[in-house]
Design a protein around this motif. Sequence first.
Motif, PDB file in Angstrom:
ATOM      1  N   GLN A 171      80.645  60.612  25.541  1.00 45.67           N
ATOM      2  CA  GLN A 171      80.831  61.061  24.161  1.00 45.67           C
ATOM      3  C   GLN A 171      81.676  62.327  24.127  1.00 45.67           C
ATOM      4  OE1 GLN A 171      77.250  61.072  21.802  1.00 45.67           O
ATOM      5  NE2 GLN A 171      76.402  59.317  22.878  1.00 45.67           N
ATOM      6  N   LYS A 172      81.923  62.806  22.937  1.00 41.12           N
ATOM      7  CA  LYS A 172      82.814  63.959  22.829  1.00 41.12           C
ATOM      8  C   LYS A 172      82.054  65.259  23.052  1.00 41.12           C
ATOM      9  CE  LYS A 172      82.574  64.792  17.857  1.00 41.12           C
ATOM     10  NZ  LYS A 172      83.370  64.942  16.619  1.00 41.12           N
ATOM     11  N   VAL A 173      82.818  66.293  23.277  1.00 39.10           N
ATOM     12  CA  VAL A 173      82.265  67.632  23.447  1.00 39.10           C
ATOM     13  C   VAL A 173      81.748  68.126  22.087  1.00 39.10           C
ATOM     14  CG1 VAL A 173      82.786  69.998  24.123  1.00 39.10           C
ATOM     15  CG2 VAL A 173      83.864  68.100  25.335  1.00 39.10           C
ATOM     16  N   GLU A 174      80.519  68.622  22.080  1.00 40.30           N
ATOM     17  CA  GLU A 174      79.893  69.051  20.821  1.00 40.30           C
ATOM     18  C   GLU A 174      79.544  70.541  20.874  1.00 40.30           C
ATOM     19  OE1 GLU A 174      77.116  65.532  19.306  1.00 40.30           O
ATOM     20  OE2 GLU A 174      76.684  66.095  21.392  1.00 40.30           O
ATOM     21  N   PHE A 175      79.807  71.223  19.802  1.00 38.00           N
ATOM     22  CA  PHE A 175      79.473  72.637  19.680  1.00 38.00           C
ATOM     23  C   PHE A 175      77.968  72.810  19.518  1.00 38.00           C
ATOM     24  CE2 PHE A 175      79.792  76.971  18.378  1.00 38.00           C
ATOM     25  CZ  PHE A 175      79.014  77.143  17.256  1.00 38.00           C
ATOM     26  N   LEU A 176      77.409  73.763  20.251  1.00 32.51           N
ATOM     27  CA  LEU A 176      75.998  74.099  20.092  1.00 32.51           C
ATOM     28  C   LEU A 176      75.822  75.437  19.384  1.00 32.51           C
ATOM     29  CD1 LEU A 176      74.466  73.152  23.567  1.00 32.51           C
ATOM     30  CD2 LEU A 176      74.327  71.878  21.432  1.00 32.51           C
TER      31      LEU A 176
ATOM     32  N   LEU B 256      84.383  88.598  25.088  1.00 36.01           N
ATOM     33  CA  LEU B 256      83.494  89.117  24.062  1.00 36.01           C
ATOM     34  C   LEU B 256      82.732  88.036  23.321  1.00 36.01           C
ATOM     35  CD1 LEU B 256      85.894  91.729  22.413  1.00 36.01           C
ATOM     36  CD2 LEU B 256      84.119  92.157  24.126  1.00 36.01           C
ATOM     37  N   TYR B 257      83.274  86.826  23.336  1.00 32.78           N
ATOM     38  CA  TYR B 257      82.721  85.731  22.558  1.00 32.78           C
ATOM     39  C   TYR B 257      82.267  84.638  23.515  1.00 32.78           C
ATOM     40  CZ  TYR B 257      85.233  88.094  18.811  1.00 32.78           C
ATOM     41  OH  TYR B 257      85.688  89.033  17.918  1.00 32.78           O
ATOM     42  N   PHE B 258      81.095  84.139  23.270  1.00 36.53           N
ATOM     43  CA  PHE B 258      80.503  83.175  24.192  1.00 36.53           C
ATOM     44  C   PHE B 258      79.981  81.977  23.420  1.00 36.53           C
ATOM     45  CE2 PHE B 258      80.965  86.231  27.410  1.00 36.53           C
ATOM     46  CZ  PHE B 258      80.660  87.458  26.838  1.00 36.53           C
ATOM     47  N   TYR B 259      80.068  80.858  24.082  1.00 39.27           N
ATOM     48  CA  TYR B 259      79.709  79.604  23.421  1.00 39.27           C
ATOM     49  C   TYR B 259      78.965  78.702  24.399  1.00 39.27           C
ATOM     50  CZ  TYR B 259      83.598  81.049  20.388  1.00 39.27           C
ATOM     51  OH  TYR B 259      84.440  81.748  19.557  1.00 39.27           O
ATOM     52  N   TRP B 260      78.154  77.847  23.841  1.00 44.38           N
ATOM     53  CA  TRP B 260      77.639  76.703  24.585  1.00 44.38           C
ATOM     54  C   TRP B 260      78.083  75.439  23.869  1.00 44.38           C
ATOM     55  CZ3 TRP B 260      75.724  76.593  29.347  1.00 44.38           C
ATOM     56  CH2 TRP B 260      75.180  77.761  29.883  1.00 44.38           C
ATOM     57  N   TYR B 261      78.584  74.510  24.679  1.00 42.51           N
ATOM     58  CA  TYR B 261      78.933  73.176  24.211  1.00 42.51           C
ATOM     59  C   TYR B 261      78.190  72.181  25.101  1.00 42.51           C
ATOM     60  CZ  TYR B 261      82.878  74.923  21.420  1.00 42.51           C
ATOM     61  OH  TYR B 261      83.655  75.560  20.479  1.00 42.51           O
ATOM     62  N   ARG B 262      78.014  70.981  24.595  1.00 45.64           N
ATOM     63  CA  ARG B 262      77.455  69.954  25.458  1.00 45.64           C
ATOM     64  C   ARG B 262      78.250  68.665  25.278  1.00 45.64           C
ATOM     65  NH1 ARG B 262      71.874  67.488  22.761  1.00 45.64           N
ATOM     66  NH2 ARG B 262      72.980  66.142  21.286  1.00 45.64           N
ATOM     67  N   GLN B 263      78.152  67.827  26.297  1.00 40.16           N
ATOM     68  CA  GLN B 263      78.835  66.530  26.249  1.00 40.16           C
ATOM     69  C   GLN B 263      77.921  65.475  26.860  1.00 40.16           C
ATOM     70  OE1 GLN B 263      82.521  66.169  28.504  1.00 40.16           O
ATOM     71  NE2 GLN B 263      83.383  64.804  26.958  1.00 40.16           N
ATOM     72  N   ILE B 264      77.407  64.622  26.009  1.00 33.83           N
ATOM     73  CA  ILE B 264      76.650  63.484  26.489  1.00 33.83           C
ATOM     74  C   ILE B 264      77.628  62.506  27.135  1.00 33.83           C
ATOM     75  CG2 ILE B 264      75.228  61.518  25.756  1.00 33.83           C
ATOM     76  CD1 ILE B 264      74.158  63.393  23.517  1.00 33.83           C
ATOM     77  N   LEU B 265      77.201  61.872  28.203  1.00 30.13           N
ATOM     78  CA  LEU B 265      78.087  60.998  28.969  1.00 30.13           C
ATOM     79  C   LEU B 265      78.784  59.986  28.065  1.00 30.13           C
ATOM     80  CD1 LEU B 265      79.034  60.331  31.844  1.00 30.13           C
ATOM     81  CD2 LEU B 265      77.173  58.666  31.972  1.00 30.13           C
TER      82      LEU B 265
ATOM     83  N   GLY C 277      88.171  66.556  19.434  1.00 25.59           N
ATOM     84  CA  GLY C 277      88.280  65.125  19.242  1.00 25.59           C
ATOM     85  C   GLY C 277      87.574  64.417  20.387  1.00 25.59           C
ATOM     86  N   ALA C 278      87.395  63.143  20.246  1.00 26.17           N
ATOM     87  CA  ALA C 278      86.681  62.369  21.276  1.00 26.17           C
ATOM     88  C   ALA C 278      87.551  62.112  22.503  1.00 26.17           C
ATOM     89  CB  ALA C 278      86.182  61.054  20.697  1.00 26.17           C
ATOM     90  N   GLY C 279      88.846  62.387  22.372  1.00 24.15           N
ATOM     91  CA  GLY C 279      89.710  62.256  23.540  1.00 24.15           C
ATOM     92  C   GLY C 279      90.512  60.975  23.552  1.00 24.15           C
TER      93      GLY C 279
END
Lengths: 113, 113
Positions: free
Chosen positions: B41-46, B30-39, A104-106
């Motif tokens: 904004q919410k955390v987004e799955f990559l 075992l499982y790896f992820y990248w997420y990003r968060q534009i200032l 969620g956006a928080g």
Amino acid sequence: RKEVEQDPGPFNVPEGATVAFNCTYSNSASQSFFWYRQDCRKEPKLLMSVYSSGNEDGRFTAQLNRASQYISLLIRDSKLSDSATYLCVVWAAFTDSWGKLQFGAGTQVVVTP
Amino acid sequence: EPEVTQTPSHQVTQMGQEVILRCVPISNHLYFYWYRQILGQKVEFLVSFYNNEISEKSEIFDDQFSVERPDGSNFTLKIRSTKLEDSAMYFCAAGGPHNSPLHFGNGTRLTVT
């Protein structure tokens, strides 16, 4: 409809008071739910997992309502250090064992003296 | 000791340049992820990564992005030709199977000028 929706706040809470807020999710097949805490420009940190029966960890209580598809977080006896953004996070499955976290956006909480 | 370590903490690059963001998770993940968060904004799955291959990626993860884990420890995200809109916090996350919560690294702040 957004996959995970939260009231952005801010919730301004006097120190020592109780604050509660909800998060709704759209995917009825979601299996796992979490509350993360994020301080400004820091990484999300797991606050608590949300179990089907609800769970409590000190001053924090989380509840899950599958029928209405929402989870809630309640903070009792708020402290200044509780000021943060609280992220509702839902696990969306790709397969039985694979998936991704949807954020969620928080909800911003500001505890004031 | 943190479960996931990211380097660098801040990277400034010019538009069109390549960047590589690094992540070192604890070996039993075992499982790896990248997420990003534009200032703001919410955390987004990559992207998610398991058994040395991508298992899922979002629409954000276009041909400019790639991931690899060449030596069994470092998990990298490469952006081939950065754009201004790639400026964000990039979080690496690691975890176990079956919808368990993820451990996030402290993030790399990427600034594209």
